[in-house]
Design a protein around this motif. Structure first.
Motif, short mmCIF file in Angstrom:
data_model
loop_
_atom_site.label_atom_id
_atom_site.label_comp_id
_atom_site.label_asym_id
_atom_site.label_seq_id
_atom_site.Cartn_x
_atom_site.Cartn_y
_atom_site.Cartn_z
N TYR A 159 0.76 -1.12 -0.02
CA TYR A 159 0.14 -0.04 -0.10
C TYR A 159 1.04 1.22 0.13
O TYR A 159 1.90 1.27 0.80
N GLN A 160 0.31 2.08 -0.68
CA GLN A 160 1.25 3.44 -0.97
C GLN A 160 0.05 4.69 -1.01
O GLN A 160 -0.75 4.71 -1.39
N ARG A 161 0.43 5.63 -0.12
CA ARG A 161 -0.24 6.81 -0.19
C ARG A 161 0.78 8.06 -0.89
O ARG A 161 1.85 8.15 -0.52
N TRP A 162 0.26 8.65 -1.81
CA TRP A 162 0.98 9.60 -2.88
C TRP A 162 2.18 8.75 -3.48
O TRP A 162 3.31 9.31 -2.97
N ARG A 203 -1.97 -1.76 -4.01
CA ARG A 203 -3.03 -0.32 -4.11
C ARG A 203 -2.40 0.78 -3.49
O ARG A 203 -1.23 0.83 -2.84
N SER A 204 -2.99 1.94 -4.03
CA SER A 204 -2.34 3.32 -3.63
C SER A 204 -3.53 4.30 -3.81
O SER A 204 -4.72 3.95 -4.37
N ASP A 205 -3.16 5.31 -3.11
CA ASP A 205 -4.34 6.42 -2.93
C ASP A 205 -3.60 7.77 -2.95
O ASP A 205 -2.55 7.67 -2.72
N TYR A 206 -4.55 8.67 -3.35
CA TYR A 206 -3.67 10.43 -3.42
C TYR A 206 -4.70 11.03 -2.44
O TYR A 206 -4.70 12.13 -2.68
N GLY A 207 -5.13 10.30 -1.51
CA GLY A 207 -5.76 11.08 -0.37
C GLY A 207 -5.08 11.44 0.74
O GLY A 207 -3.92 11.25 1.05
N SER A 208 -5.67 12.24 1.54
CA SER A 208 -5.15 12.68 2.97
C SER A 208 -4.93 11.59 3.89
O SER A 208 -5.78 10.69 3.90
N GLY A 209 -3.90 11.49 4.74
CA GLY A 209 -3.77 10.55 5.73
C GLY A 209 -4.49 10.76 6.98
O GLY A 209 -4.38 9.86 8.07
N ALA A 210 -5.38 11.87 6.80
CA ALA A 210 -6.26 12.15 8.04
C ALA A 210 -7.68 11.74 7.92
O ALA A 210 -8.45 11.75 8.77
N SER A 262 -10.11 4.84 -1.25
CA SER A 262 -10.52 3.45 -2.01
C SER A 262 -9.59 2.34 -1.99
O SER A 262 -9.81 1.15 -1.56
N GLY A 263 -8.28 3.00 -2.14
CA GLY A 263 -6.97 1.83 -1.97
C GLY A 263 -6.89 1.23 -0.49
O GLY A 263 -6.87 0.17 -0.50
N LEU A 264 -7.13 1.91 0.41
CA LEU A 264 -7.16 1.54 1.76
C LEU A 264 -8.34 0.61 2.18
O LEU A 264 -8.10 -0.56 2.61
N GLN A 265 -9.36 1.16 1.53
CA GLN A 265 -10.52 0.18 1.72
C GLN A 265 -10.38 -1.37 1.25
O GLN A 265 -10.66 -2.21 1.67
N ARG A 266 -9.62 -1.09 0.09
CA ARG A 266 -9.50 -2.59 -0.69
C ARG A 266 -8.39 -3.08 0.04
O ARG A 266 -8.49 -4.43 -0.07
#
Length: 169
Positions: free
Chosen positions: A28-31, A56-63, A68-72
């Motif tokens: 999992y990666q964010r940004w 999975r990855s997301d471009y959303g806030s860590g807050a 969607s990626g985290l939910q997956r």
């Protein structure tokens, strides 16, 4: 008792009595960046019997947990599709201590080990690692809360002093 050549997770007999268990890894990666993807891939490749089953990855806030990626990732953990979740830093999961505690509890209660590649001591496989993860995230939240308070104080000061700048002449 199951036969010696039975994989207890799958219930299937293996072709080889001492066959190694493949560890199913979620990444999992964010940004995400290309360099980070390569770094995480190298780490997984360096671990014996680890194979990426989910990326999975997301471009959303860590807050927020509404990514969607985290939910997956959570859905994969709940369905038993991953054994290990690999992240670069624990704060990629969340910058809010309560959220991170929820995520770690959710993942570890499903038997998913969480590993931070950049911070090898932050690994939920051991009680000490889990303790360190929570301490570090608590510090991150304190810093985040302090930064918010600083911004709020600065805005209040600007409103109280009007539009005048101390540098205005």
């Amino acid at each position: 008792m199951p036969p010696a050549n039975c994989d207890p997770r799958s219930g299937h007999l293996s072709a080889e009595p001492r066959a190694r268990h493949v560890v199913r890894v979620g990444v999992y990666q964010r940004w995400p960046t290309a360099g980070e993807s390569d770094f995480l891939q190298s780490y997984v490749d360096s671990q014996p019997d680890w194979r990426i089953a989910l990326r999975r990855s997301d471009y959303g806030s860590g807050a927020t947990l509404k990514r969607s990626g985290l939910q997956r990732v959570l859905a994969a953990a709940r369905s038993g599709a991953i054994d290990v979740l690999v992240v670069r830093h624990m704060y990629n999961l969340s910058r809010i201590t309560q959220h991170l505690a929820f995520l770690l509890d959710e993942l570890t209660s499903r038997g998913v080990r969480v590993v931070s590649v950049a911070d090898p001591g932050l690994d939920t496989e051991t009680p000490f690692g889990l303790f360190l993860v929570r301490v570090v995230t608590a510090v991150a939240e304190i810093e985040y809360t302090g930064a918010r308070a600083d911004r709020r104080d600065r805005l209040r000061h600007e409103q109280e002093s009007g539009d005048e700048s101390p540098l205005a002449g």
